[in-house]
Scaffold this motif. Structure first.
Motif, PDB file in Angstrom:
ATOM      1  N   ARG A 144      -4.352   7.875   4.294  1.00 28.37           N
ATOM      2  CA  ARG A 144      -3.309   7.953   5.281  1.00 28.37           C
ATOM      3  C   ARG A 144      -3.761   8.452   6.554  1.00 28.37           C
ATOM      4  NH1 ARG A 144       0.421   4.765   4.796  1.00 28.37           N
ATOM      5  NH2 ARG A 144       1.882   6.511   5.633  1.00 28.37           N
TER       6      ARG A 144
ATOM      7  N   ALA B 278       2.610  -2.187   1.430  1.00 25.13           N
ATOM      8  CA  ALA B 278       2.258  -2.435   2.740  1.00 25.13           C
ATOM      9  C   ALA B 278       2.965  -4.011   2.746  1.00 25.13           C
ATOM     10  CB  ALA B 278       0.830  -2.127   2.929  1.00 25.13           C
TER      11      ALA B 278
ATOM     12  N   ALA C 232      -2.661  -4.984   6.351  1.00 25.32           N
ATOM     13  CA  ALA C 232      -2.988  -3.667   5.923  1.00 25.32           C
ATOM     14  C   ALA C 232      -4.052  -3.126   6.248  1.00 25.32           C
ATOM     15  CB  ALA C 232      -2.442  -3.277   4.290  1.00 25.32           C
TER      16      ALA C 232
ATOM     17  N   VAL D   2      -4.299   2.782   4.600  1.00 22.76           N
ATOM     18  CA  VAL D   2      -3.330   2.933   3.492  1.00 22.76           C
ATOM     19  C   VAL D   2      -3.899   3.749   2.139  1.00 22.76           C
ATOM     20  CG1 VAL D   2      -2.142   0.650   3.952  1.00 22.76           C
ATOM     21  CG2 VAL D   2      -4.028   0.497   2.466  1.00 22.76           C
TER      22      VAL D   2
ATOM     23  N   ALA E 144      -0.544   1.051  -2.734  1.00 19.52           N
ATOM     24  CA  ALA E 144      -0.482   1.029  -1.402  1.00 19.52           C
ATOM     25  C   ALA E 144      -0.294  -0.151  -0.936  1.00 19.52           C
ATOM     26  CB  ALA E 144      -1.564   1.948  -0.663  1.00 19.52           C
TER      27      ALA E 144
END
Length: 92
Positions: free
Chosen positions: A19, A71, A50, A16, A67
């Protein structure tokens, strides 16, 4: 030959933070407990997880990009102090 390989399939997950896709074993699973992002080193805590490279760079990127909120599908800020302590920092 049947075209099959002897190598076992290795699950991949996306970090996360940066990427990038990596093998599940190379990433740290993070779960949400109340409003805290908690590292799940053994991968056994319940709930949505995550995945994150266990590096300070990826942790910082994930926090800056919000993020974890995406998530875990939650609004508002999350406490990432426990996660940031769990990831080793490089000492100069």
């Amino acid at each position: 030959m049947s075209g099959r390989t002897r190598a076992r399939a290795r699950p991949e997950r996306t970090c996360v933070g940066c990427r990038e896709r990596s093998g599940k074993g190379d990433l740290l699973r993070v779960v949400l407990i109340e409003d805290r992002c908690v590292p799940d080193h053994r991968g056994t805590l319940p709930g949505r997880g995550a995945y994150l490279h266990p590096t300070p760079t990826c942790v910082d990127l994930a926090v800056r990009r919000r993020a974890f909120q995406r998530a875990f599908r939650v609004p508002g800020p999350l406490d990432t102090a426990e996660l940031q302590q769990a990831v080793p920092r490089a000492t100069p």
